[in-house]
Write a protein that holds these residues in place. Structure first.
Motif, PDB file in Angstrom:
ATOM      1  N   GLN A  96      -9.344  19.922 -17.937  1.00 33.36           N
ATOM      2  CA  GLN A  96      -9.763  21.313 -17.749  1.00 33.36           C
ATOM      3  C   GLN A  96      -8.631  22.186 -17.218  1.00 33.36           C
ATOM      4  OE1 GLN A  96     -13.631  22.186 -17.065  1.00 33.36           O
ATOM      5  NE2 GLN A  96     -13.381  23.723 -15.504  1.00 33.36           N
ATOM      6  N   ASP A  97      -7.850  21.641 -16.272  1.00 31.28           N
ATOM      7  CA  ASP A  97      -6.718  22.421 -15.754  1.00 31.28           C
ATOM      8  C   ASP A  97      -5.698  22.687 -16.853  1.00 31.28           C
ATOM      9  OD1 ASP A  97      -7.770  22.660 -13.293  1.00 31.28           O
ATOM     10  OD2 ASP A  97      -6.516  21.159 -12.317  1.00 31.28           O
ATOM     11  N   ARG A 114     -13.353  31.653 -18.649  1.00 30.35           N
ATOM     12  CA  ARG A 114     -14.454  30.689 -18.756  1.00 30.35           C
ATOM     13  C   ARG A 114     -15.065  30.716 -20.160  1.00 30.35           C
ATOM     14  NH1 ARG A 114     -15.101  26.463 -15.266  1.00 30.35           N
ATOM     15  NH2 ARG A 114     -13.632  27.108 -13.694  1.00 30.35           N
ATOM     16  N   LEU A 117     -12.919  28.939 -22.485  1.00 32.27           N
ATOM     17  CA  LEU A 117     -13.012  27.512 -22.196  1.00 32.27           C
ATOM     18  C   LEU A 117     -14.262  26.929 -22.856  1.00 32.27           C
ATOM     19  CD1 LEU A 117     -11.511  25.357 -20.516  1.00 32.27           C
ATOM     20  CD2 LEU A 117     -13.070  25.854 -18.654  1.00 32.27           C
ATOM     21  N   ASP A 118     -15.387  27.646 -22.721  1.00 31.95           N
ATOM     22  CA  ASP A 118     -16.623  27.165 -23.327  1.00 31.95           C
ATOM     23  C   ASP A 118     -16.482  27.070 -24.836  1.00 31.95           C
ATOM     24  OD1 ASP A 118     -17.813  26.908 -20.910  1.00 31.95           O
ATOM     25  OD2 ASP A 118     -18.778  28.880 -20.935  1.00 31.95           O
ATOM     26  N   TYR A 121     -14.513  24.016 -25.652  1.00 33.21           N
ATOM     27  CA  TYR A 121     -15.338  22.822 -25.436  1.00 33.21           C
ATOM     28  C   TYR A 121     -16.360  22.648 -26.548  1.00 33.21           C
ATOM     29  CZ  TYR A 121     -13.603  21.773 -20.736  1.00 33.21           C
ATOM     30  OH  TYR A 121     -12.839  21.403 -19.669  1.00 33.21           O
ATOM     31  N   SER A 128     -14.751  18.197 -23.615  1.00 32.80           N
ATOM     32  CA  SER A 128     -15.748  18.534 -22.610  1.00 32.80           C
ATOM     33  C   SER A 128     -16.191  17.281 -21.859  1.00 32.80           C
ATOM     34  CB  SER A 128     -16.925  19.220 -23.292  1.00 32.80           C
ATOM     35  OG  SER A 128     -17.940  19.460 -22.372  1.00 32.80           O
ATOM     36  N   ARG A 131     -13.461  16.319 -19.259  1.00 28.39           N
ATOM     37  CA  ARG A 131     -12.848  17.476 -18.591  1.00 28.39           C
ATOM     38  C   ARG A 131     -12.210  17.153 -17.238  1.00 28.39           C
ATOM     39  NH1 ARG A 131     -17.248  21.937 -17.894  1.00 28.39           N
ATOM     40  NH2 ARG A 131     -18.018  21.235 -19.915  1.00 28.39           N
ATOM     41  N   THR A 132     -12.731  16.136 -16.525  1.00 32.40           N
ATOM     42  CA  THR A 132     -12.138  15.837 -15.220  1.00 32.40           C
ATOM     43  C   THR A 132     -11.087  14.732 -15.292  1.00 32.40           C
ATOM     44  OG1 THR A 132     -13.901  14.280 -14.799  1.00 32.40           O
ATOM     45  CG2 THR A 132     -14.187  16.496 -13.913  1.00 32.40           C
TER      46      THR A 132
END
Lengths: 241, 347
Positions: A96-97, A114, A117-118, A121, A128, A131-132
């Motif tokens: 995500q970053d 955002r 980003l969506d 994704y 998605s 993402r982490t």
């Protein structure tokens, strides 16, 4: 068809070595333009010169404005975005970053970032899911997906793809090219550099051939596919369909 | 050694260690973002400490006489660039900061802050020292930022000598010692700790937490980290290497000013004290592997403790013992890593 970018008499050198010699090329808006050529022909150097990552001379006109002397970051702001051969992701940061940093150059509020980003994704649900996760731990295909997603976050007018199929599993290569065609159908202009000449000529409208730092005049991709000298050199034996 | 002496040495070591840790974090930050081994960091500490003393005495801060010429030089360079290149802008962050620095310098010269308020003194020091970081980056390092690490180190050494050479006539050879900002001792179940130590620990924790928050939870902070992780990638997403470099230098000078404020009441600071401080901070960085901020801070704390215990057992050899820490670390690094990181070819 209007011209998005005109490059004339571009030289790129690394020290004494001339990697690209007097290259001229046009990219028409809303099309895929491809540059094919053997390994070491100077394709990647050409892109580095275009972005301003390597020392170059010659002129680059983008959307009617001379951007020859601008540093990479201001070209990115104008929408010239490169997905490099080596992906150049931020390995120890999360997916995500990486994506959010792709929108660094865009004047955007937290909200519109955002939204983008969506959108990315939605296009690539795999990102998605991850993402982490750290970008460095992704598989080759996911990395390429992330590099493409990061580029899209920057709101590109011209997307430059350097060997998008390199190192990918065969079924993922087809998926990649479907995405590329999909992007063009949405109106994106794409400059595609590819060693897999057959695939590239199948999706492109215009084509150039690079050989030892020199670039050919522009040709129709379809026409080039049918030329015998090109076929013999770059396309390999034709498989029976 | 009895426990009382050990406790005193440990306290001393931790106070030194905190200053080394702050220096180490700043040096590491500048190195990761710009590849400059920033030996000049020590000069910021000296400037911070001396400025605090001068403000406390009600004198005109000598740092203003460094800041204003530096800002003027930076403006001249920017004007030359404007004349030479068509596409550079007249109004930029750089010129803005130059003008701000000039204003701060003039203000500090003609209206030296009066009064005993510690906050006023601290604000003055921070405002005078912090702009020097970006200004030094733009004048000395920006145009050579693609050179090799060695060239950048030479440039940093030159800046160090120039600054030190200017500070001798400006401040004189005497030592400066500030009045304590906090006084007294605090009793922790029979162990008396000086309030200054508690104050330093608080500032250190606050500053490192703030830095951590900036680097992990704000986009500009993430952008700085991105530059340190992948320089090419950062340029390709449009992060300006110019602004990233200036920001790293600015954070370094801010950290330097704060370290100066912390160290000023503890020991005499001379015009040339900075270099040794910076080197010890650097040793801390290397002990931490020259890659991670928490490890660099931890390494620097250990360096501080070693420094203070070495001073007790063999005071003549104290610096040699600290720098000898580098040997096992460099051996370990040369065995485990085949090529050094950071030096990118073809950039």
């Amino acid at each position: 068809m209007s011209t998005l970018m005109t490059v004339s008499r571009l030289d790129v050198r690394y020290g004494q070595k001339l990697a690209v010699n007097q290259a001229c090329l046009d990219v028409a808006a809303g099309t895929i333009t491809t540059i094919i050529g053997a390994n070491g022909a100077g394709k990647t150097s050409l892109l580095s010169g275009l972005m301003g990552l390597a020392a170059r001379s010659g002129s680059i006109v983008f959307q009617g404005r001379d951007v020859s002397d601008e540093p990479p970051e201001s070209k990115v702001r104008r929408g010239m975005i490169l997905v490099p051969e080596r992906r150049e992701l931020f390995g120890s940061m999360s997916v995500q970053d990486n994506l959010l940093l792709g929108a660094m150059a865009v004047k955007a509020t937290r909200h519109s970032r955002r939204d983008r980003l969506d959108l990315v994704y939605k296009k690539y649900p795999r990102l998605s899911e991850r993402r982490t996760q750290q970008a460095g731990t992704l598989s080759g295909g996911e990395r390429q997906m992330l590099a493409l997603g990061r580029a899209l976050m920057g709101n590109p007018r011209l997307l430059m793809l350097d060997e998008p199929s390199l190192g990918l599993a065969p079924n993922f290569v087809n998926q990649m090219f479907e995405w590329i065609v999909g992007l063009r159908e949405e109106g994106m202009s794409i400059l595609l550099i590819e060693q897999n000449a057959r695939l590239a000529l199948d999706v492109a409208q215009y084509a150039y051939v690079m050989r030892q730092g020199e670039i050919s005049p522009r040709a129709d991709a379809a026409e080039m596919r049918s030329r015998e000298d090109i076929a013999a050199q770059y396309l390999g034996p034709r498989r029976k369909a | 050694m009895n426990p009382t002496v050990a406790l005193l040495l440990a306290q001393d070591g931790i106070t030194n260690g905190i200053v080394f840790a702050l220096l180490g974090v700043a040096i590491l930050l500048v190195f990761l973002v710009t590849r400059v081994l920033f030996v000049v960091q020590g000069e910021f500490v000296v400037l911070g400490a001396v400025t605090l003393v001068q403000v406390q005495r009600g004198e005109v801060a000598g740092a203003a006489w460094l800041l204003m010429p530096l800002a003027l030089l930076c403006l001249v360079l920017s004007a030359i660039q404007f004349v030479r290149e068509r596409n550079s802008r007249l109004w930029s962050l750089q010129n803005g900061i130059c003008l701000l620095a000039l204003a701060i310098g003039l203000c500090a010269t003609f209206y030296p802050p009066a009064g005993k308020s510690a906050w006023l003194q601290i604000t003055t020091v921070v405002c005078l020292i912090t702009p020097m970081g970006p200004l030094l980056y733009w004048t000395a390092f920006r145009n050579i930022c693609r050179s090799s690490i060695l060239t950048l180190l030479f440039a940093a050494m030159c800046v160090h000598y120039v600054l030190q050479g200017l500070m001798l006539p400006l401040f004189g050879p005497e030592g400066f010692r500030a009045l304590p900002l906090v006084r007294g001792r605090i009793d922790f179940g029979g162990i008396w700790l000086s309030a200054q130590l508690i104050f330093m620990l608080c500032v250190f924790l606050l500053l490192t937490t703030a830095l951590w928050l900036v680097f992990h939870h704000t986009l500009p902070g993430k952008a700085l980290r991105a530059v340190s992780i992948n320089r090419v990638g950062a340029r390709l997403v449009g992060i300006s290497s110019d602004i990233a470099g200036a920001a790293a230098f600015g954070l370094a000078s801010l950290i330097g000013a704060v370290s100066g404020i912390l160290i000023a009441p503890l020991s005499n600071v001379y015009y040339d004290s900075g270099f040794l401080l910076a080197l010890k901070g650097f040793v801390g960085c290397v002990v931490g592997g020259l890659a991670s901020f928490p490890l660099a801070a931890l390494g620097a704390l250990l360096t501080g403790l070693l420094d203070s215990f070495a001073a007790f057992y063999a005071s003549a050899l104290k610096d040699s013992i600290v720098f000898a820490l580098l040997v096992p670390m460099l051996l370990y690094m040369s065995v485990t890593q085949i090529s050094g990181r950071g030096e990118e070819a073809g950039e």
